[in-house]
Design an enzyme around this catalytic site. Structure first.
Site, mmCIF file in Angstrom:
data_model
loop_
_atom_site.group_PDB
_atom_site.id
_atom_site.type_symbol
_atom_site.label_atom_id
_atom_site.label_comp_id
_atom_site.label_asym_id
_atom_site.label_seq_id
_atom_site.Cartn_x
_atom_site.Cartn_y
_atom_site.Cartn_z
ATOM 1 N N ARG A 53 0.859 -1.180 0.000
ATOM 2 C CA ARG A 53 0.000 0.000 0.000
ATOM 3 C C ARG A 53 0.895 1.231 0.000
ATOM 4 N NH1 ARG A 53 2.081 2.242 3.694
ATOM 5 N NH2 ARG A 53 0.478 3.818 3.562
ATOM 6 N N GLY A 54 0.238 2.391 -0.212
ATOM 7 C CA GLY A 54 1.000 3.614 -0.428
ATOM 8 C C GLY A 54 1.138 3.766 -1.937
ATOM 9 N N ARG A 96 -7.517 -1.084 -7.006
ATOM 10 C CA ARG A 96 -7.866 0.064 -6.143
ATOM 11 C C ARG A 96 -8.043 1.294 -7.047
ATOM 12 N NH1 ARG A 96 -4.409 0.952 -0.806
ATOM 13 N NH2 ARG A 96 -6.362 1.911 -0.126
ATOM 14 N N GLN A 203 -2.630 2.755 9.748
ATOM 15 C CA GLN A 203 -1.316 2.860 9.090
ATOM 16 C C GLN A 203 -0.351 3.728 9.893
ATOM 17 O OE1 GLN A 203 -4.248 3.080 7.545
ATOM 18 N NE2 GLN A 203 -4.189 2.393 5.429
ATOM 19 N N ASP A 244 -2.376 10.464 -2.715
ATOM 20 C CA ASP A 244 -2.696 9.417 -3.696
ATOM 21 C C ASP A 244 -3.005 9.975 -5.073
ATOM 22 O OD1 ASP A 244 -3.205 8.131 -0.962
ATOM 23 O OD2 ASP A 244 -3.109 6.469 -2.379
ATOM 24 N N ASN A 254 -5.956 12.009 -0.134
ATOM 25 C CA ASN A 254 -5.050 11.201 0.697
ATOM 26 C C ASN A 254 -5.910 10.441 1.707
ATOM 27 O OD1 ASN A 254 -2.336 10.389 1.432
ATOM 28 N ND2 ASN A 254 -2.609 11.559 3.322
HETATM 29 O O1 MRU Z 1 -4.790 3.028 1.856
HETATM 30 P P1 MRU Z 1 -3.309 3.290 1.826
HETATM 31 O O2 MRU Z 1 -2.596 2.814 3.042
HETATM 32 O O3 MRU Z 1 -2.680 2.803 0.545
HETATM 33 O O4 MRU Z 1 -3.194 4.877 1.811
HETATM 34 C C1 MRU Z 1 -1.918 5.438 1.679
HETATM 35 C C2 MRU Z 1 -1.880 6.902 1.800
HETATM 36 O O5 MRU Z 1 -2.888 7.555 1.968
HETATM 37 C C3 MRU Z 1 -0.530 7.550 1.639
HETATM 38 O O6 MRU Z 1 -0.475 8.753 2.354
HETATM 39 C C4 MRU Z 1 -0.259 7.856 0.163
HETATM 40 O O7 MRU Z 1 -0.504 6.750 -0.647
HETATM 41 C C5 MRU Z 1 1.124 8.325 -0.062
HETATM 42 S S1 MRU Z 1 2.368 7.087 0.174
HETATM 43 C C6 MRU Z 1 3.857 7.832 -0.182
#
Ligand code: MRU
Length: 353
Positions: A53-54, A96, A203, A244, A254
Protein backbone atom coordinates in the site's frame (compact mmCIF):
# COMPACT_ATOMS: atom_id res chain seq x y z
CA UNK A 1 21.05 9.83 3.07
CA UNK A 2 21.04 6.20 3.96
CA UNK A 3 22.00 4.92 7.37
CA UNK A 4 18.95 6.22 9.19
CA UNK A 5 16.46 4.71 6.82
CA UNK A 6 15.10 1.32 7.75
CA UNK A 7 16.28 -0.53 4.68
CA UNK A 8 13.32 -2.74 4.13
CA UNK A 9 12.41 -3.12 0.51
CA UNK A 10 8.67 -3.51 0.52
CA UNK A 11 8.60 -4.69 -3.12
CA UNK A 12 11.37 -6.72 -4.76
CA UNK A 13 11.70 -8.73 -7.95
CA UNK A 14 12.86 -12.35 -7.73
CA UNK A 15 13.33 -12.89 -11.45
CA UNK A 16 14.94 -16.34 -11.11
CA UNK A 17 11.78 -17.63 -9.41
CA UNK A 18 9.30 -15.63 -11.50
CA UNK A 19 8.00 -13.90 -8.39
CA UNK A 20 7.63 -10.59 -6.64
CA UNK A 21 8.72 -10.61 -3.02
CA UNK A 22 6.48 -8.42 -1.00
CA UNK A 23 6.59 -7.32 2.62
CA UNK A 24 3.11 -8.05 3.94
CA UNK A 25 2.26 -4.69 5.51
CA UNK A 26 -0.92 -6.05 7.09
CA UNK A 27 1.28 -8.08 9.48
CA UNK A 28 3.28 -5.10 10.75
CA UNK A 29 4.45 -4.24 13.33
CA UNK A 30 4.13 -7.73 14.78
CA UNK A 31 5.67 -9.81 12.02
CA UNK A 32 7.98 -9.17 9.08
CA UNK A 33 6.50 -11.65 6.65
CA UNK A 34 7.47 -11.77 2.98
CA UNK A 35 5.07 -13.07 0.34
CA UNK A 36 5.98 -14.57 -3.04
CA UNK A 37 3.52 -13.42 -5.68
CA UNK A 38 3.41 -15.17 -9.03
CA UNK A 39 0.03 -14.71 -10.64
CA UNK A 40 -2.12 -11.76 -11.60
CA UNK A 41 -4.60 -12.80 -8.90
CA UNK A 42 -1.79 -12.85 -6.28
CA UNK A 43 -0.80 -9.29 -7.18
CA UNK A 44 -4.40 -8.06 -7.41
CA UNK A 45 -5.17 -9.52 -4.01
CA UNK A 46 -2.03 -8.06 -2.41
CA UNK A 47 -2.93 -4.57 -3.63
CA UNK A 48 -6.62 -4.90 -2.76
CA UNK A 49 -5.88 -6.21 0.74
CA UNK A 50 -3.25 -3.48 1.36
CA UNK A 51 -0.47 -6.03 1.77
CA UNK A 52 1.32 -3.54 -0.43
CA UNK A 53 0.00 0.00 0.00
CA UNK A 54 1.00 3.61 -0.43
CA UNK A 55 0.65 5.12 -3.88
CA UNK A 56 4.26 4.72 -5.18
CA UNK A 57 4.63 1.16 -3.80
CA UNK A 58 1.34 0.16 -5.43
CA UNK A 59 2.69 1.45 -8.77
CA UNK A 60 5.95 -0.48 -8.36
CA UNK A 61 4.09 -3.70 -7.43
CA UNK A 62 1.81 -3.33 -10.45
CA UNK A 63 4.78 -2.77 -12.79
CA UNK A 64 6.62 -5.84 -11.53
CA UNK A 65 3.33 -7.72 -11.43
CA UNK A 66 2.57 -7.20 -15.09
CA UNK A 67 6.16 -8.09 -15.99
CA UNK A 68 6.06 -11.38 -14.03
CA UNK A 69 2.65 -12.36 -15.39
CA UNK A 70 3.51 -11.68 -19.04
CA UNK A 71 6.99 -13.20 -18.68
CA UNK A 72 5.31 -16.60 -18.52
CA UNK A 73 3.32 -15.96 -21.67
CA UNK A 74 3.64 -18.61 -24.38
CA UNK A 75 2.54 -16.14 -27.07
CA UNK A 76 4.62 -16.18 -30.24
CA UNK A 77 3.22 -13.11 -31.99
CA UNK A 78 3.21 -9.49 -30.81
CA UNK A 79 -0.58 -9.28 -31.10
CA UNK A 80 -1.17 -12.35 -28.95
CA UNK A 81 1.36 -11.14 -26.36
CA UNK A 82 -0.18 -7.66 -26.31
CA UNK A 83 -3.63 -9.17 -25.79
CA UNK A 84 -2.40 -11.06 -22.72
CA UNK A 85 -0.73 -7.89 -21.44
CA UNK A 86 -3.96 -5.92 -21.82
CA UNK A 87 -6.01 -8.55 -19.97
CA UNK A 88 -3.54 -8.51 -17.05
CA UNK A 89 -3.42 -4.70 -17.09
CA UNK A 90 -7.18 -4.43 -16.90
CA UNK A 91 -7.31 -6.82 -13.97
CA UNK A 92 -4.57 -5.03 -11.99
CA UNK A 93 -6.10 -1.62 -12.71
CA UNK A 94 -9.29 -2.78 -10.99
CA UNK A 95 -7.55 -3.45 -7.66
CA UNK A 96 -7.87 0.06 -6.14
CA UNK A 97 -9.29 3.23 -7.71
CA UNK A 98 -7.81 6.27 -5.95
CA UNK A 99 -3.99 6.21 -6.20
CA UNK A 100 -3.14 7.40 -9.69
CA UNK A 101 0.32 5.80 -9.49
CA UNK A 102 -1.29 2.42 -10.17
CA UNK A 103 -2.62 3.60 -13.55
CA UNK A 104 0.48 5.72 -14.22
CA UNK A 105 2.79 2.71 -13.79
CA UNK A 106 0.61 0.37 -15.87
CA UNK A 107 0.34 2.96 -18.66
CA UNK A 108 4.09 3.44 -18.60
CA UNK A 109 4.60 -0.32 -18.94
CA UNK A 110 2.18 -0.37 -21.87
CA UNK A 111 3.95 2.53 -23.58
CA UNK A 112 7.25 0.65 -23.26
CA UNK A 113 5.68 -2.47 -24.74
CA UNK A 114 4.36 -0.48 -27.70
CA UNK A 115 7.80 1.06 -28.27
CA UNK A 116 9.34 -2.39 -28.45
CA UNK A 117 6.86 -3.90 -30.87
CA UNK A 118 9.42 -4.53 -33.60
CA UNK A 119 11.48 -6.70 -31.22
CA UNK A 120 11.17 -10.40 -30.48
CA UNK A 121 8.91 -11.52 -27.63
CA UNK A 122 12.01 -12.19 -25.51
CA UNK A 123 13.27 -8.69 -26.18
CA UNK A 124 9.88 -7.25 -25.23
CA UNK A 125 9.86 -9.21 -21.97
CA UNK A 126 13.36 -7.94 -21.15
CA UNK A 127 12.28 -4.38 -21.90
CA UNK A 128 9.32 -4.75 -19.53
CA UNK A 129 11.62 -5.89 -16.75
CA UNK A 130 13.92 -2.95 -17.44
CA UNK A 131 10.99 -0.53 -17.30
CA UNK A 132 9.72 -1.90 -13.98
CA UNK A 133 13.26 -1.68 -12.54
CA UNK A 134 13.43 1.94 -13.75
CA UNK A 135 10.12 2.83 -12.12
CA UNK A 136 11.47 1.54 -8.81
CA UNK A 137 14.93 3.13 -9.13
CA UNK A 138 13.51 6.49 -10.16
CA UNK A 139 11.16 6.47 -7.17
CA UNK A 140 14.12 6.30 -4.77
CA UNK A 141 15.67 9.39 -6.34
CA UNK A 142 12.33 11.17 -6.46
CA UNK A 143 11.69 10.54 -2.76
CA UNK A 144 15.16 11.72 -1.84
CA UNK A 145 14.63 14.93 -3.84
CA UNK A 146 11.26 15.51 -2.13
CA UNK A 147 13.06 15.15 1.20
CA UNK A 148 15.65 17.79 0.28
CA UNK A 149 13.01 20.24 -0.95
CA UNK A 150 10.87 19.73 2.14
CA UNK A 151 13.83 20.58 4.39
CA UNK A 152 13.85 24.07 2.83
CA UNK A 153 10.70 24.90 4.79
CA UNK A 154 11.42 23.05 8.05
CA UNK A 155 13.54 24.14 10.98
CA UNK A 156 15.54 22.05 13.46
CA UNK A 157 13.63 21.07 16.57
CA UNK A 158 10.20 21.45 14.97
CA UNK A 159 7.25 19.26 15.81
CA UNK A 160 5.85 17.64 12.67
CA UNK A 161 2.50 15.95 12.45
CA UNK A 162 1.82 13.31 9.82
CA UNK A 163 -1.19 11.19 8.91
CA UNK A 164 -1.25 7.62 7.56
CA UNK A 165 2.06 6.27 6.27
CA UNK A 166 4.00 7.97 3.50
CA UNK A 167 7.27 6.38 4.54
CA UNK A 168 9.93 4.09 3.21
CA UNK A 169 7.63 1.05 2.96
CA UNK A 170 5.07 3.03 0.95
CA UNK A 171 7.70 3.81 -1.71
CA UNK A 172 10.91 2.37 -3.15
CA UNK A 173 12.81 4.00 -0.26
CA UNK A 174 12.76 7.05 2.05
CA UNK A 175 9.06 7.81 1.60
CA UNK A 176 7.59 11.14 0.58
CA UNK A 177 6.31 12.88 3.72
CA UNK A 178 8.83 10.98 5.85
CA UNK A 179 11.85 11.60 3.57
CA UNK A 180 12.70 15.00 5.19
CA UNK A 181 12.39 13.40 8.61
CA UNK A 182 15.07 10.85 7.74
CA UNK A 183 17.22 13.48 6.07
CA UNK A 184 16.78 15.82 9.05
CA UNK A 185 17.71 12.96 11.39
CA UNK A 186 21.00 12.61 9.55
CA UNK A 187 21.66 16.32 9.98
CA UNK A 188 20.80 16.33 13.66
CA UNK A 189 17.59 18.34 13.17
CA UNK A 190 15.94 16.61 16.08
CA UNK A 191 12.39 16.70 14.71
CA UNK A 192 9.60 15.56 16.99
CA UNK A 193 7.08 13.63 14.97
CA UNK A 194 3.43 13.17 15.93
CA UNK A 195 1.94 10.20 14.09
CA UNK A 196 -1.87 10.08 13.84
CA UNK A 197 -2.95 6.49 14.38
CA UNK A 198 -5.14 6.70 11.22
CA UNK A 199 -8.34 4.75 11.75
CA UNK A 200 -9.62 2.36 10.56
CA UNK A 201 -6.55 0.48 9.28
CA UNK A 202 -4.05 2.13 11.62
CA UNK A 203 -1.32 2.86 9.09
CA UNK A 204 -0.02 5.59 11.41
CA UNK A 205 0.19 3.34 14.46
CA UNK A 206 1.26 0.11 12.78
CA UNK A 207 3.54 1.51 10.08
CA UNK A 208 4.66 5.14 10.61
CA UNK A 209 5.25 4.78 14.35
CA UNK A 210 7.03 1.49 13.70
CA UNK A 211 9.33 2.61 10.90
CA UNK A 212 10.30 5.93 12.54
CA UNK A 213 10.90 4.23 15.86
CA UNK A 214 13.12 1.62 14.18
CA UNK A 215 15.12 4.48 12.68
CA UNK A 216 15.58 6.15 16.06
CA UNK A 217 13.36 9.15 15.27
CA UNK A 218 11.55 10.85 18.17
CA UNK A 219 7.98 9.78 17.36
CA UNK A 220 4.84 10.07 19.47
CA UNK A 221 1.71 8.17 18.54
CA UNK A 222 -1.61 9.97 18.98
CA UNK A 223 -5.20 8.99 18.23
CA UNK A 224 -6.76 10.82 15.28
CA UNK A 225 -9.02 12.86 17.55
CA UNK A 226 -6.03 14.27 19.46
CA UNK A 227 -4.55 16.31 16.62
CA UNK A 228 -6.40 19.45 17.69
CA UNK A 229 -5.15 19.49 21.27
CA UNK A 230 -1.61 18.70 20.18
CA UNK A 231 -1.72 21.61 17.72
CA UNK A 232 -3.28 23.95 20.28
CA UNK A 233 -0.40 23.23 22.65
CA UNK A 234 2.18 24.51 20.13
CA UNK A 235 3.67 21.07 19.72
CA UNK A 236 3.33 21.11 15.92
CA UNK A 237 5.05 23.61 13.60
CA UNK A 238 4.27 21.86 10.30
CA UNK A 239 2.07 19.10 8.90
CA UNK A 240 3.50 16.82 6.21
CA UNK A 241 1.34 14.25 4.44
CA UNK A 242 1.66 12.07 1.38
CA UNK A 243 -1.04 11.76 -1.23
CA UNK A 244 -2.70 9.42 -3.70
CA UNK A 245 -3.72 11.86 -6.39
CA UNK A 246 -3.37 15.60 -6.90
CA UNK A 247 -5.93 17.12 -9.27
CA UNK A 248 -5.01 19.88 -11.73
CA UNK A 249 -6.37 22.55 -9.34
CA UNK A 250 -4.25 21.32 -6.41
CA UNK A 251 -6.98 19.42 -4.55
CA UNK A 252 -5.28 16.39 -3.03
CA UNK A 253 -6.75 12.98 -2.17
CA UNK A 254 -5.05 11.20 0.70
CA UNK A 255 -5.95 8.80 3.48
CA UNK A 256 -9.29 9.42 5.15
CA UNK A 257 -8.90 12.07 7.83
CA UNK A 258 -6.29 14.12 6.02
CA UNK A 259 -8.70 16.93 5.13
CA UNK A 260 -9.71 17.23 8.79
CA UNK A 261 -6.06 17.63 9.75
CA UNK A 262 -5.70 20.34 7.07
CA UNK A 263 -8.72 22.23 8.44
CA UNK A 264 -7.24 22.07 11.94
CA UNK A 265 -3.85 23.24 10.67
CA UNK A 266 -5.50 26.25 9.01
CA UNK A 267 -7.32 27.05 12.25
CA UNK A 268 -4.10 27.01 14.26
CA UNK A 269 -2.04 28.78 11.56
CA UNK A 270 0.23 25.77 10.96
CA UNK A 271 1.65 25.22 7.45
CA UNK A 272 0.22 22.12 5.75
CA UNK A 273 2.35 20.50 3.04
CA UNK A 274 1.42 17.71 0.65
CA UNK A 275 4.42 15.66 -0.51
CA UNK A 276 3.76 14.34 -3.99
CA UNK A 277 5.95 12.80 -6.65
CA UNK A 278 5.07 14.01 -10.15
CA UNK A 279 3.66 10.51 -10.77
CA UNK A 280 0.91 11.36 -8.25
CA UNK A 281 -0.11 14.57 -10.01
CA UNK A 282 -2.93 13.94 -12.44
CA UNK A 283 -3.54 16.92 -14.72
CA UNK A 284 -6.30 14.94 -16.45
CA UNK A 285 -8.38 15.12 -13.28
CA UNK A 286 -9.71 18.65 -13.04
CA UNK A 287 -10.68 18.90 -9.37
CA UNK A 288 -10.86 16.75 -6.26
CA UNK A 289 -14.52 15.98 -6.84
CA UNK A 290 -13.51 14.09 -10.00
CA UNK A 291 -11.32 11.69 -7.98
CA UNK A 292 -12.91 8.33 -7.28
CA UNK A 293 -12.87 7.65 -3.55
CA UNK A 294 -12.48 3.99 -2.68
CA UNK A 295 -15.17 2.54 -0.42
CA UNK A 296 -14.09 -0.42 1.68
CA UNK A 297 -15.71 -3.13 3.74
CA UNK A 298 -17.59 -2.62 7.01
CA UNK A 299 -15.45 -5.15 8.84
CA UNK A 300 -12.53 -2.67 8.73
CA UNK A 301 -14.55 -0.41 11.03
CA UNK A 302 -16.38 -3.01 13.08
CA UNK A 303 -14.01 -5.87 13.78
CA UNK A 304 -10.64 -5.83 12.06
CA UNK A 305 -7.60 -5.58 14.37
CA UNK A 306 -9.73 -6.26 17.46
CA UNK A 307 -10.24 -9.51 19.31
CA UNK A 308 -13.82 -8.51 20.15
CA UNK A 309 -16.30 -6.75 17.83
CA UNK A 310 -16.10 -2.96 18.27
CA UNK A 311 -19.67 -2.20 17.18
CA UNK A 312 -23.08 -3.85 16.96
CA UNK A 313 -22.90 -6.53 14.27
CA UNK A 314 -25.91 -5.17 12.37
CA UNK A 315 -24.94 -1.49 12.47
CA UNK A 316 -24.71 0.39 9.14
CA UNK A 317 -21.27 1.74 8.25
CA UNK A 318 -19.74 4.14 5.75
CA UNK A 319 -16.06 3.52 5.09
CA UNK A 320 -14.46 5.85 2.54
CA UNK A 321 -10.71 5.10 2.44
CA UNK A 322 -9.65 8.59 1.30
CA UNK A 323 -10.77 12.19 1.39
CA UNK A 324 -9.88 15.27 -0.61
CA UNK A 325 -8.11 18.23 0.91
CA UNK A 326 -9.19 21.43 -0.75
CA UNK A 327 -6.31 23.26 -2.44
CA UNK A 328 -7.06 26.39 -0.39
CA UNK A 329 -5.86 24.55 2.72
CA UNK A 330 -2.54 23.46 1.22
CA UNK A 331 0.51 25.69 1.87
CA UNK A 332 2.62 23.94 -0.77
CA UNK A 333 2.91 20.75 -2.80
CA UNK A 334 6.42 19.37 -2.42
CA UNK A 335 7.59 17.51 -5.53
CA UNK A 336 10.95 16.23 -6.76
CA UNK A 337 11.18 19.39 -8.89
CA UNK A 338 10.66 21.75 -5.97
CA UNK A 339 7.82 23.23 -3.96
CA UNK A 340 4.74 24.23 -5.92
CA UNK A 341 2.86 27.18 -4.40
CA UNK A 342 -0.60 28.52 -5.22
CA UNK A 343 -2.01 29.21 -7.71
CA UNK A 344 -1.86 25.48 -8.29
CA UNK A 345 -3.75 25.50 -11.56
CA UNK A 346 -0.98 27.50 -13.25
CA UNK A 347 1.99 26.25 -11.26
CA UNK A 348 1.26 22.51 -11.49
CA UNK A 349 1.04 22.79 -15.27
CA UNK A 350 4.35 24.69 -15.32
CA UNK A 351 6.35 21.96 -13.58
CA UNK A 352 5.41 19.51 -16.34
CA UNK A 353 6.69 21.87 -19.06
O1 MRU B 1 -4.79 3.03 1.86
P1 MRU B 1 -3.31 3.29 1.83
O2 MRU B 1 -2.60 2.81 3.04
O3 MRU B 1 -2.68 2.80 0.54
O4 MRU B 1 -3.19 4.88 1.81
C1 MRU B 1 -1.92 5.44 1.68
C2 MRU B 1 -1.88 6.90 1.80
O5 MRU B 1 -2.89 7.55 1.97
C3 MRU B 1 -0.53 7.55 1.64
O6 MRU B 1 -0.47 8.75 2.35
C4 MRU B 1 -0.26 7.86 0.16
O7 MRU B 1 -0.50 6.75 -0.65
C5 MRU B 1 1.12 8.32 -0.06
S1 MRU B 1 2.37 7.09 0.17
C6 MRU B 1 3.86 7.83 -0.18
Amino acid sequence: MSEHVTVIESVKLDDANDAIILLDQTQLPNKKEFLHLKTVDDVWDAIYQLKVRGAPAIGIAAAYGIYIVTKNSKATSFDAFYQEFKTAKEKLASSRPTAVNLFWALDRMEARLQNEQTGTITEIKNALREEADLIKKEDQKVCEAIGYHALEVLEPGWGILTHCNAGTIATAKYGTALAPIYLGQERGYDFKVYADETRPLLQGARLTAWELNEAGVDVTLICDNMASIVMSQDKVQAVLVGCDRVAANGDAANKIGTSGVAILAKHYGIPFYVCAPMSTIDLNTETGSDIEIELRSEEEIKTKWYSEPMAPADIKTYNPAFDVTDHSLITGIITEKGIVSPSYKENLTKIFE
